[in-house]
Design an enzyme around this catalytic site. Structure first.
Site, PDB file in Angstrom:
ATOM      1  N   LYS A   1      40.727  36.488  49.936  1.00  0.00           N
ATOM      2  CA  LYS A   1      40.350  36.285  51.473  1.00  0.00           C
ATOM      3  C   LYS A   1      38.945  35.828  51.666  1.00  0.00           C
ATOM      4  CE  LYS A   1      39.014  41.127  52.136  1.00  0.00           C
ATOM      5  NZ  LYS A   1      38.979  41.582  50.635  1.00  0.00           N
TER       6      LYS A   1
ATOM      7  N   ARG B   1      35.820  48.518  57.598  1.00  0.00           N
ATOM      8  CA  ARG B   1      36.761  49.300  56.373  1.00  0.00           C
ATOM      9  C   ARG B   1      37.561  50.491  56.918  1.00  0.00           C
ATOM     10  NH1 ARG B   1      35.392  47.175  51.665  1.00  0.00           N
ATOM     11  NH2 ARG B   1      33.612  45.798  51.340  1.00  0.00           N
TER      12      ARG B   1
ATOM     13  N   ARG C   1      41.493  37.155  34.294  1.00  0.00           N
ATOM     14  CA  ARG C   1      40.457  36.290  34.610  1.00  0.00           C
ATOM     15  C   ARG C   1      39.466  36.577  33.163  1.00  0.00           C
ATOM     16  NH1 ARG C   1      37.380  37.136  40.013  1.00  0.00           N
ATOM     17  NH2 ARG C   1      37.276  39.203  39.533  1.00  0.00           N
TER      18      ARG C   1
ATOM     19  N   ARG D   1      35.415  41.482  32.676  1.00  0.00           N
ATOM     20  CA  ARG D   1      34.455  42.056  32.965  1.00  0.00           C
ATOM     21  C   ARG D   1      34.844  43.278  33.403  1.00  0.00           C
ATOM     22  NH1 ARG D   1      32.913  38.563  38.558  1.00  0.00           N
ATOM     23  NH2 ARG D   1      34.464  40.083  39.080  1.00  0.00           N
TER      24      ARG D   1
ATOM     25  N   ARG E   1      40.377  50.342  42.461  1.00  0.00           N
ATOM     26  CA  ARG E   1      40.019  49.634  43.436  1.00  0.00           C
ATOM     27  C   ARG E   1      41.042  49.448  44.640  1.00  0.00           C
ATOM     28  NH1 ARG E   1      37.707  44.379  40.820  1.00  0.00           N
ATOM     29  NH2 ARG E   1      37.470  43.608  43.221  1.00  0.00           N
TER      30      ARG E   1
END
Length: 210
Positions: A13, A88, A122, A155, A166
């Site tokens: 997003k 949020r 990633r 990472r 998350r």
């Protein structure tokens, strides 16, 4: 138009918001950017935020709401904006209604499995910071940066355990906003699985530029 962008981490997003901001000539406003700008300006609110962040604490709802309200009052946001990362929670959404009218809440819909695949694959170069993906944009040589020959690594926040955490936080705290705004008839669902260009085309089809 005044937009709120919702979606889990890895939905893309933020990438789309940056493109929409340019194409529609409206600011892309994230809470992180607001905090950094307030701190840089050394405004009274900014000094409060700096003290809180420096102490390792989280910025309270009340202060975050105050900063967003101040940002939306600025001239560049008068013809529209994209809010990314705010609200949020339901209390934040209810507070937002007291000082701004949101035209549409864009929900970037993507399954958790797709997010995990997207983020866990990633790889980042330790030397130059270039990004790769083991499936979608693989380096020519495994573990080696095409750009500078540096070592590629995963990472900490791209490790599966971190991604799963998350996503759990998002589903618990932020996903209820989807129901909140759907009841108000403001949710517009967009499939976040395709490439950014295809998502942008779908967005522009739903919200034609004037």
């Amino acid at each position: 138009m005044n937009f709120v962008f919702l979606g889990p981490p890895g939905a893309g997003k933020g990438t789309l918001a940056a493109k929409v901001a340019v194409d529609y000539d409206i600011p892309h406003i994230s809470t992180g950017d607001i905090f950094r700008a307030a701190i840089k300006a050394q405004s009274p609110l900014g000094l409060k935020v700096k003290a809180i962040i420096d102490s390792g604490a989280l910025v309270s709802d009340d202060l975050t709401i105050e900063l967003v309200k101040d940002r939306l009052s600025q001239p560049d946001a008068q013809k529209g904006f994209i809010l990314d990362g705010f609200p949020r929670t339901i209390p934040q959404a209810e507070a937002l209604e007291t000082f701004s009218d949101i035209d549409a809440v864009v929900n970037f819909d993507i399954a958790d499995e797709a997010v995990v695949e997207r983020l866990s694959g990633r790889r980042v170069c330790k030397a130059c910071g270039h990004n790769f993906h083991v499936k979608f944009m693989a380096p020519k040589q495994d573990g080696v940066c095409d750009a500078c020959g540096g070592e590629l690594y995963t990472r900490d926040d791209d490790k599966i355990e971190a991604i799963t955490h998350r996503l759990e936080v998002y589903r618990k705290q932020t996903a209820p906003l989807i129901d909140f705004y759907r009841e108000k008839g403001k949710i517009v669902d967009i499939d976040a699985r395709p490439e950014t260009t295809a998502i942008l085309q779908e967005f522009e089809g739903k919200f034609p530029r004037s």
